[in-house]
Enzyme design. Sequence first.
Site, PDB file in Angstrom:
ATOM      1  N   CYS A 177       0.861  -1.182   0.000  1.00 47.19           N
ATOM      2  CA  CYS A 177       0.000   0.000   0.000  1.00 47.19           C
ATOM      3  C   CYS A 177       0.892   1.225   0.000  1.00 47.19           C
ATOM      4  CB  CYS A 177      -0.963  -0.006   1.176  1.00 47.19           C
ATOM      5  SG  CYS A 177      -0.212   0.413   2.721  1.00 47.19           S
ATOM      6  N   ARG A 179     -12.250   7.684   4.018  1.00 42.63           N
ATOM      7  CA  ARG A 179     -12.085   6.354   4.627  1.00 42.63           C
ATOM      8  C   ARG A 179     -12.088   6.451   6.155  1.00 42.63           C
ATOM      9  NH1 ARG A 179      -6.907   3.701   3.262  1.00 42.63           N
ATOM     10  NH2 ARG A 179      -7.764   2.447   4.926  1.00 42.63           N
TER      11      ARG A 179
END
Length: 421
Positions: free
Chosen positions: A116, A400
């Site tokens: 990521c 998020r």
Amino acid sequence: MEYLKITGETNLSGEVKISGAKNAALPLIASTILAKNEISICNMPNVVDINTLLKLIDKLGGTFKKEEDCIKVNTSSLNKTTATYDIVKTMRASILVLGPILSRFGHCEVSLPGGCAIGQRPVDLHLKALEAMGAQIKINHGYIEATAPNGLKGAKIVFDKVTVGGTENTVMAAALAEGITTIVNAAKEPEVQQLCEVIKNAGVLIEGIGTDTLIIHGTNGELLDFKDFDVIPDRIEAGTYLCAAAITNSKLKITNVMPLHLEAVTSKLEEMNFEIIQDETSITVIPTDEIKPVNIVTSEYPGFPTDMQAQFMALATQANGTSTIDERLFENRFMHVSELLRLGADIHLNGNIATINGASGTLNGTDVMATDLRASSALVLSALVANGETAIHRIYHLDRGYEDLEGKLSNIGAKVARFKE
Ligand code: UD1
């Protein structure tokens, strides 16, 4: 895609109510897979990551109902065991279903999360712990395939590194295992502590909560009887608003927090010369004559959280002197630096150490790009103090983890609006 436009150089004032902790709510929702009953969880943050995990619960055959900030989750009808790529690729924390599904059903398949933006982030420690408990694990076509045909057995697990998600997965797996599991070098984060408390209240004896050694007495396959509960406040959202007060040198009160969870953050603000006033559930930042530089080393709880590093870097651009930030947890967590440079910050990187020269203090609004959740909040903070307008693109990263960011910021006087690209 959407972007935020912020007009800087505003003063903030008033109060911000902090939402429930995303990073506590995620493992807590995953833990409902261990339950035999419906559970009502309140103080649930309304953020995209939570909706992603609920979508996964739904795909696995469980059900959920939302009522204001509460969610009723029922996993008694759960009948699938695969967390597919389409969900895992949008949220790595989906790996948290591995431990509970494996311990309840004896097998589980989870798409490998991959890397990521902030680094490689392997899940080897999660897998090693489950293997120590008798799981057989294969990686097949990009999926982790874990089986435990004879059930999981209690074991002694010594983590090489402190891992929050690894500890959480292991605790959930151990809850239904046969016998006693001991986790040495366990994570002590408040989110891990709440997970242990909730599972303990559901009938599993867990010793050592809040220490680095956890002892979990498994139920040998018997599902748990959960009690309803509230998610703890989000210490990272709270820390971000404390930084919003500090960077704009404004008086601001944040409420619905647990000050104990924020000690590493408030003590750094005090070192930077801000007065901090606290009571049991609120923290107020008082403006200062001079913002002093600071040296920060990120570490596991109760040390300074890596999730607050980017926000303090933004704040350090306003300090009268040179600050340093030494990132010890993730190998690539300075993606925000190049965006802060575009705003006119003076930052030098040497490996995992950033040096921030705050002497000039002037940031100039421009277009910047969010790269990950916390890096994005550093851009928002910088925009609050930059002159002119800053447009922050790719704000899905912010959505998020920050509930109603522009609503909460507008309420305290920020000039912020959301637009479509
Ligand atoms: C959690 C938080 C994240 C926070 C991080 C560290 C959630 C949903 N996310 O992430 O916001 O930044 O803790 O406080 O709670 N590691 C391995 N092998 C593993 C697992 C981890 O090498 O199997 C390494 C990681 O790459 C990292 C370090 O251990 O360098 C800590 O990671 P970990 O504590 O596991 O972070 P997460 O649980 O993913």
